[in-house]
Design a protein around this motif. Structure first.
Motif, PDB file in Angstrom:
ATOM      1  N   TYR A  63      -1.182  32.044  21.884  1.00  0.00           N
ATOM      2  CA  TYR A  63       0.364  31.995  22.711  1.00  0.00           C
ATOM      3  C   TYR A  63       0.876  30.941  23.432  1.00  0.00           C
ATOM      4  CZ  TYR A  63       0.253  36.794  20.811  1.00  0.00           C
ATOM      5  OH  TYR A  63       0.101  37.838  20.056  1.00  0.00           O
ATOM      6  N   LEU A  64      -0.319  30.259  24.174  1.00  0.00           N
ATOM      7  CA  LEU A  64       0.087  29.358  25.291  1.00  0.00           C
ATOM      8  C   LEU A  64       0.208  28.010  24.584  1.00  0.00           C
ATOM      9  CD1 LEU A  64      -2.858  30.211  28.021  1.00  0.00           C
ATOM     10  CD2 LEU A  64      -0.418  30.130  28.231  1.00  0.00           C
ATOM     11  N   SER A 123       3.893  27.892  23.435  1.00  0.00           N
ATOM     12  CA  SER A 123       4.672  27.709  24.825  1.00  0.00           C
ATOM     13  C   SER A 123       4.883  26.582  25.339  1.00  0.00           C
ATOM     14  CB  SER A 123       4.111  28.776  25.854  1.00  0.00           C
ATOM     15  OG  SER A 123       4.324  30.087  25.316  1.00  0.00           O
ATOM     16  N   LEU A 124       3.717  25.762  25.462  1.00  0.00           N
ATOM     17  CA  LEU A 124       3.679  24.425  26.079  1.00  0.00           C
ATOM     18  C   LEU A 124       4.475  23.588  25.323  1.00  0.00           C
ATOM     19  CD1 LEU A 124       0.127  24.303  27.098  1.00  0.00           C
ATOM     20  CD2 LEU A 124       2.162  24.456  28.550  1.00  0.00           C
ATOM     21  N   ILE A 134       8.201  24.323  25.898  1.00  0.00           N
ATOM     22  CA  ILE A 134       8.516  23.934  27.062  1.00  0.00           C
ATOM     23  C   ILE A 134       8.685  22.542  27.309  1.00  0.00           C
ATOM     24  CG2 ILE A 134       7.905  23.767  29.618  1.00  0.00           C
ATOM     25  CD1 ILE A 134       6.729  26.662  29.351  1.00  0.00           C
ATOM     26  N   GLY A 135       7.659  21.826  26.361  1.00  0.00           N
ATOM     27  CA  GLY A 135       8.072  20.266  26.384  1.00  0.00           C
ATOM     28  C   GLY A 135       8.613  19.891  24.934  1.00  0.00           C
ATOM     29  N   SER A 149      13.793  26.788  24.970  1.00  0.00           N
ATOM     30  CA  SER A 149      12.688  26.015  25.703  1.00  0.00           C
ATOM     31  C   SER A 149      12.078  27.224  26.653  1.00  0.00           C
ATOM     32  CB  SER A 149      13.342  24.876  26.244  1.00  0.00           C
ATOM     33  OG  SER A 149      14.001  25.037  27.456  1.00  0.00           O
ATOM     34  N   PRO A 180       9.123  31.000  24.938  1.00  0.00           N
ATOM     35  CA  PRO A 180       7.679  31.194  25.676  1.00  0.00           C
ATOM     36  C   PRO A 180       7.955  32.559  26.337  1.00  0.00           C
ATOM     37  CG  PRO A 180       8.422  29.028  26.170  1.00  0.00           C
ATOM     38  CD  PRO A 180       9.522  29.634  25.383  1.00  0.00           C
ATOM     39  N   LEU A 181       9.062  33.032  26.925  1.00  0.00           N
ATOM     40  CA  LEU A 181       9.336  34.371  27.289  1.00  0.00           C
ATOM     41  C   LEU A 181       9.031  35.327  26.464  1.00  0.00           C
ATOM     42  CD1 LEU A 181      10.192  35.809  29.924  1.00  0.00           C
ATOM     43  CD2 LEU A 181      12.658  35.786  28.822  1.00  0.00           C
ATOM     44  N   LEU A 235       7.085  35.151  23.970  1.00  0.00           N
ATOM     45  CA  LEU A 235       5.683  35.244  23.499  1.00  0.00           C
ATOM     46  C   LEU A 235       4.903  35.899  24.690  1.00  0.00           C
ATOM     47  CD1 LEU A 235       4.903  31.708  22.139  1.00  0.00           C
ATOM     48  CD2 LEU A 235       5.112  33.766  21.102  1.00  0.00           C
TER      49      LEU A 235
END
Lengths: 87, 894
Positions: free
Chosen positions: B74-75, B78-79, B82-83, B279, B283-284, B286
Motif C-alpha cells: 500500500y505504501l 501511496s507515494l 502523493i508524488g 493525490s 492514499p487515505l 489505502l
C-alpha cells in the motif's frame, strides 16, 4: 499611521505557487525516506516491536496525507499552464 | 448458519444491483446529465481497483505470515499518488493529448507508433495478468466454500468449478454490455466507472466493519489491541530490509504499469484536476483499507483453530463469533474486490488485444481494399467483445489447470514483477528523448524472458513445467542459469531474485541499445512530443504535403468512427479553415487531427497505418524535424516560419483564385439567365400577343375563341409562376418574409411533400424509415414542406439511375436533427457543388429542366430564415442533400 511600503517583489503570488510545486515534488521523497527509517531499528526481541512500528508507519502515512491535502488546497487550479515549468 | 443457496441469492441480488447502477449511469450520461459522474470523488474511488481480492483477503493472511510487510503493497502506490506531480501528471497529459487507449498503445505510440512494440507489450500483459484474473475467480470460489465448509477447504469439485464458471460468464456479460458501448476508449465508460466506485465503497465498508468488530467487539479498544499484538506470534519487528525496499518499489512500479490501473488512472481520466484530489484521497483510502489488517490477523491467529487458512480470517472470524450478517457483508466486500478488478482488467486487456493484434492482422489480410469495403467499426467492436470473452475464458482455464492451491499473495506478486518490465520503457520514454524503439524492445523482451524463466514457470510448482533437476542444476547443466540462482547468487527470495535480475538486465539493455541505435524520424518526433508534452500540447504534426483526397478520408473515417462523428469532425475542420461544406483542405494539421481522432478508437499504430494508405510521401517533413531538434533550431525555425508564411500566402492566393473563378462563373450564369429569362418571358408574350390580336379582330367562332383564351391564360399562368418564384426569392433574401410557426410532426411534413411532388414522376422509389420521423417540430411547416418538395422534385428530374431510388434518412446531429435526401444517381461533380445553391444555376441543358434554376436557392434562403441549413453531403454514393433542422425546434421535440 503611514501606509506600509508596497512589497518590493511583485510576483509574490506566482513565486509562492512555484515553491508550492517544489514542496509537492519533495513530499514523496520525504515519504520514501520516512518509510525506510524502520529498517534502521534493531530487529527481534530487543527491537521496538511491531506495535510501535505500526504506530510509526500509520502516523507517518497520515502525516503525508495531511500534507498532501494542505498542498492540494493551496495550489491554484488555473495555474496549470506551466509557463514557469523550467524554474 | 448461512446456507450456500442464500449466499448465491445474495450474490445474485448484488450483481443485479450493480447492473442497475451501471445502467442508470449510462442513461444519465446519455441525457447529458453526468456532472457528478465526472467528479474527483468518483475518480478516486475508481482508482481503488488497485485493491483486489488479493488485498481484501490476502492482506490479512500476509500479515499473519510476515508481519508488517503487507504495508509495502500500500505504501508504494501511496507515494506514487502523493508524488503525482512527477509521473502521473505527465502520463495523464500525454494520454489526453495523444489519445492513448492502453499502456501498450502508450509504448507503441511513443516509439514511432510501432506495431511490434504494441504486440510485445500486449503479449506480456496477457501472460502476466491472466493468472491474476484466475486468482480473483479462485478467491470467489474460496469465499463461497467457506460457507459450505467452515474449515476453508475446497468443497466438492463440481460446485467449485460451477461457481468459477458462472462468475466468469457473468463478468463477461457485464463487461461486454457496459465496456464496449463506445468504440473510443477515451470516452469514459460511465456505467463501469460508477459500478466500480460503488464496489469501492462496499469493500471499504466491509473491511472497516470487520475491523471495528474485531477491535471494539471482540477486543477492548486500541490499547488492548496493541497489547495483544505484542503478545502475538508476529510481535517482533524482524523485517528483512531488502524485501521492504524491493516490495515498496515493486508495488509503486506496478501501480503505474498494471493495465487496469493505467485504464482508470489515465484512459478514464476526465479532468487533470481530479489528480489533485486523488493525490491525498487515494492514499487515505489505502490507509483505511490497511488500518485493521493487523488486528484481524492477530485475533485470527489467537482465536481460530491452528492450521486454518489465514487468507480467510476476514470471513471466518465473524462466522466463528456467530455474526452471520457481518460475514455476509465481508463476503460481499471480497466479491466486490474480485469483480471490479476483473471487469476493468478485462476491458484493458481486450482493448489491447483488439487494437494491437486483431485489427492489424485483419488489415494486413485485406490489404488491397481495406478502406473501400467492409465496416471497420463493426470489426473492431466485435474483436473487442470476442477478446473480452477470450480473456475471461483464459483466466478460467488457468484456474482449472492450476487447481488453485498456492497462497493468494504469491500470484499477485508474480504478476507485479511481470508488468513492471514495462516500467523502464515507459519512464524512459516520457523523460528521455534518447530512448529508441529498439532499446525498448530489447529491454522488454529480455526482462520478459527472465521473468518467465525465473518466476513465472517455476510458480507452477516443482516438475510442473521446469523439471526439478533443471531447477537444481540449470538447463543442460549450466549452473549459472538456474531459475532461482542466476550467476550463482543463491539464497535470495525468488521474487526479489527475479525482480532484481530482470530489472537490471531490462534497464541496462534499454539504455545501452537506445544509445547505440538511431531512431527513425517519426520516433524522434513522438519522443519530443512525449518528453516535452507540457511545452507544446498542441498535438502532433504527422505529415507534410500530401495528396490525400478529403473525400476518401471522409469515407474511411465514416467506416471507423461512424458517419455522424466523422461528418462532425470534417465539418468542424472545414469551418476552422473558413470553408463551407464538409470537405476541408487536406493540411498536415488536419491529417494529424484526424489521425488522433482515429487513434482514440483503434490505437495509434493502426490509425497511422490507415491514414498512411491515403497520404503520399509517407515521410516526416523538414519542418517537423526542425521542431523536434529544437536545440539547434532558432535560425532554421525562422526560415521555416517564412516558409510557413509563404505557404499560407499561397493558400490565400488559392482561395482568392477560387473566389474569382466563382465570381466569373456567376457572372456567366447571370448573363445566361438574363438571356434565358428574356426568352422565357418572350415566348409566352409572343403567343399572348398573337392570340389576343386574333381575338380582337373578332372573326372567330366560339369554339376557337374558347381555345385561344385558354392558351392566353396558360401562358399568363406560366409568366405568373416565374414572377412568383423571383418575388419569393427576393422577399426571402431581404428578410421581409413572415413565418407562420406551427407545431407538427416531421413525418406529416414529409408525407405532404411526397404527395405534392409524387404523381409527376412515378418512377422514383422512396425509401423511408417512418419510425425515425416521429419528431415534433415547431417551425413554419409550409416553408419546410416547400424545401422537401423541391428536393424530391429535383431527384425526380435529375436522378439518372436506371432504377432511381431516393433515401430519406432522419438522424440525430448534436442537439438537433438532420434530414438527408440521398439518391443513387451519379451525383454532382465537385466543380459544380459550390454553385448549385446560387441563383439561376442549372447544371443540365435548359430545355430539360423546365425551371429557371431558382429551386435550391429558394431552399437555402428558407432554411436560413428558419434557423437551420441545407448542404450538399459528399461521399454518399449519389447526390445527397442534408437539411439541418433548426436547433430550437429540436429542443422542443419530445
Amino acid at each position: 499611521m503611514p501606509k506600509p511600503p508596497p512589497p518590493l517583489f511583485l510576483g509574490r503570488a506566482s513565486y509562492r505557487q512555484r515553491r508550492l510545486r517544489d514542496a509537492v515534488r519533495l513530499l514523496p521523497v520525504a515519504g520514501a525516506v520516512g518509510c525506510m527509517i524502520p529498517l534502521l531499528w534493531p530487529r527481534g526481541a530487543e527491537g521496538p516491536g511491531n506495535g510501535l512500528a505500526l504506530l510509526y508507519l500509520f502516523g507517518l502515512w497520515a502525516g503525508l496525507i495531511a500534507a498532501a491535502f494542505i498542498l492540494s488546497r493551496a495550489m491554484r487550479p488555473e495555474d496549470d499552464t506551466d509557463a514557469a515549468e523550467g524554474e | 448458519m448461512l446456507t450456500f443457496n442464500l449466499l448465491v441469492l445474495v450474490a445474485l441480488a448484488y450483481v443485479a444491483f450493480l447492473f442497475a447502477v451501471a445502467f442508470a449511469a449510462e442513461r444519465r450520461a446519455a441525457r447529458g446529465d453526468d456532472g457528478w459522474l465526472r467528479s474527483p470523488l468518483i475518480y478516486t474511488l475508481s482508482l481503488s481497483i488497485y485493491c483486489t481480492a488479493w488485498t481484501f483477503y490476502g492482506a490479512v493472511g500476509y500479515a499473519a505470515r510476515s508481519g508488517l510487510e503487507y504495508l509495502t503493497i500500500y505504501l508504494g502506490p501511496s507515494l506514487v499518488m502523493i508524488g503525482w506531480f512527477w509521473v502521473v501528471r505527465k502520463l495523464v497529459r500525454i494520454g489526453r493529448t495523444q489519445r492513448i487507449t492502453s499502456i501498450a498503445d502508450l509504448i507503441s505510440s511513443r516509439y514511432g507508433k510501432s506495431t511490434a512494440l504494441g504486440v510485445i507489450v500486449t503479449i506480456l500483459v496477457v501472460v502476466g495478468i491472466t493468472p491474476y484474473i484466475a486468482l480473483q475467480l479462485q478467491s470467489i470460489t474460496l469465499s463461497f466454500s467457506v460457507f459450505v465448509d467452515p474449515g476453508g477447504d475446497v468443497p466438492a469439485g463440481a460446485s467449485r468449478d460451477a461457481v468459477a464458471l458462472w462468475s466468469a460468464a457473468g463478468l463477461a456479460l457485464f463487461t461486454i454490455l457496459f465496456g464496449t458501448r463506445n468504440l473510443d476508449a477515451n470516452e469514459r465508460h460511465h456505467g463501469v466507472v460508477l459500478a466500480i466506485a460503488v464496489e469501492a465503497v462496499v469493500k471499504l465498508c466491509a473491511l472497516l466493519a470487520v475491523g471495528i468488530f474485531v477491535v471494539w467487539g471482540i477486543g477492548r479498544g486500541w490499547t488492548d489491541m496493541l497489547a495483544r499484538i505484542d503478545a502475538s506470534p508476529i510481535a517482533d519487528w524482524s523485517q528483512p530490509g531488502g524485501r521492504w525496499v524491493g516490495l515498496t518499489f515493486l508495488s509503486a512500479a506496478a501501480f503505474l504499469c498494471l493495465p487496469r490501473m493505467f485504464q482508470v488512472l489515465v484512459v478514464e481520466n476526465g479532468n487533470e484536476r481530479h489528480l489533485v484530489t486523488a493525490s491525498w484521497a487515494f492514499p487515505l483510502y489505502l490507509l483505511l483499507m490497511s488500518l485493521f489488517v493487523v488486528p484481524i490477523a492477530v485475533l485470527g491467529l489467537d482465536l481460530m483453530p491452528a492450521g486454518s487458512n489465514p487468507d480467510l480470517f476476514v470471513l471466518t472470524l465473524p462466522l466463528s463469533q456467530g455474526r452471520d450478517g457481518l460475514a455476509m457483508l465481508s463476503f460481499l466486500g471480497g466479491f466486490s474486490s474480485a469483480t471490479s478488478m476483473v471487469i476493468v482488467a478485462t476491458i484493458a486487456l481486450a482493448t489491447m488485444v483488439s487494437n494491437h493484434i486483431v485489427v492489424p492482422v485483419w488489415l494486413r489480410l485485406r490489404r488491397d481494399g481495406s478502406m473501400i469495403a467492409g465496416d471497420v467499426r463493426g470489426v473492431v467492436l466485435l474483436a473487442r467483445r470476442v477478446s473480452i470473452a477470450a480473456v475471461l475464458a483464459l483466466g478460467y482455464v488457468y484456474f482449472r489447470l492450476s487447481g488453485g492451491g498456492a497462497a493468494l499473495s504469491a500470484i499477485g506478486l508474480i504478476a507485479f514483477v511481470g508488468v513492471t518490465q514495462i516500467l523502464p520503457a515507459m519512464i524512459g520514454g516520457i523523460f528521455w528523448r534518447g530512448a529508441t524503439g529498439l532499446g525498448a524492445a530489447a529491454g522488454l523482451v529480455s526482462g520478459f524472458a527472465i521473468w518467465v524463466w525465473t518466476l513465472f514457470l517455476p510458480s507452477f510448482g516443482a516438475d510442473a513445467v521446469i523439471p526439478a533437476q533443471v531447477m537444481a542444476q540449470g538447463p543442460w547443466g549450466i549452473g549459472w542459469l538456474r531459475p532461482h540462482a542466476f550467476f550463482g547468487v543463491q539464497g535470495i527470495d525468488p521474487v526479489m531474485h527475479a525482480m532484481i535480475w530482470s530489472m537490471l538486465v531490462n534497464t541496462s539493455l534499454f539504455l545501452i541499445v537506445s544509445m547505440l541505435t538511431f531512431p527513425n524520424p517519426l520516433e524522434r518526433m513522438q519522443g519530443a512530443q512525449f518528453v516535452n508534452v507540457f511545452e507544446h500540447s498542441a498535438g502532433t504534426r504527422a505529415w507534410g504535403q500530401t495528396a490525400a483526397a478529403a473525400e476518401d478520408l471522409l469515407i474511411m473515417a465514416q467506416r471507423i468512427i461512424g458517419a455522424a462523428d466523422a461528418q462532425a469532425i470534417f465539418l468542424r475542420a472545414a469551418q476552422a479553415q473558413g470553408k463551407p461544406g464538409y470537405l476541408p483542405d487536406v493540411t498536415p494539421d488536419f491529417i494529424a487531427l484526424l489521425e488522433r481522432e482515429l487513434a482514440g478508437s483503434v490505437g495509434a499504430a493502426t490509425a497511422h497505418a490507415m491514414v498512411g494508405q491515403f497520404t503520399e510521401g509517407a515521410s516526416v517533413t523538414v519542418e517537423d524535424l526542425i521542431a523536434v531538434a529544437d536545440e539547434a533550431a532558432q535560425i532554421l525555425e525562422y526560415s521555416t516560419q517564412l516558409e510557413a508564411k509563404s505557404a499560407e500566402l499561397e493558400q490565400t492566393a488559392g482561395q482568392l483564385r477560387a473566389a474569382n473563378e466563382k465570381l466569373t462563373a456567376l457572372s456567366v450564369q447571370k448573363d445566361s439567365f438574363l438571356s434565358q429569362i428574356s426568352h422565357e418571358l418572350r415566348t409566352p408574350m409572343t403567343s399572348i400577343r398573337a392570340f389576343s390580336e386574333i381575338l380582337r379582330d373578332g372573326d372567330t367562332g366560339p369554339a376557337e375563341q374558347q381555345k385561344y383564351a385558354g392558351i392566353i391564360q396558360d401562358e399568363a399562368l406560366r409568366l405568373t409562376r416565374l414572377l412568383d418564384d423571383l418575388l419569393d426569392l427576393d422577399v426571402l433574401e431581404h428578410g421581409q418574409v413572415e413565418l407562420h410557426r406551427q407545431r407538427g410532426q416531421l413525418r406529416d411534413v414529409i408525407d405532404r411533400a411526397v404527395s405534392a411532388a409524387g404523381p409527376r414522376g412515378g418512377r422514383l422509389r422512396l425509401v423511408r424509415r417512418r419510425a425515425d420521423e416521429a419528431i415534433m417540430l415547431e417551425t413554419d411547416l409550409e416553408r419546410l414542406a416547400q424545401v422537401f418538395i423541391n428536393l424530391i422534385a429535383n431527384a425526380q428530374k435529375y436522378c439518372n439511375a436506371a432504377d432511381p431510388v431516393l433515401r430519406i434518412e432522419v438522424a440525430r446531429l448534436g442537439a438537433g436533427y438532420a434530414v438527408d435526401f440521398v439518391d443513387n444517381g451519379t451525383g454532382i461533380s465537385p466543380e459544380h457543388r459550390q454553385v448549385i445553391f446560387e441563383k439561376f444555376s442549372r447544371l443540365t441543358d435548359p430545355g430539360r429542366a423546365g425551371g429557371a434554376g431558382l429551386g435550391l436557392a429558394i431552399c437555402r434562403e428558407i432554411m436560413a430564415r428558419l434557423g437551420g441549413g441545407i448542404d450538399y453531403l459528399p461521399g454518399q454514393g449519389g447526390a445527397a442533400f442534408r437539411v439541418v433542422l433548426p436547433v430550437a425546434d429540436a429542443m422542443a421535440a419530445q
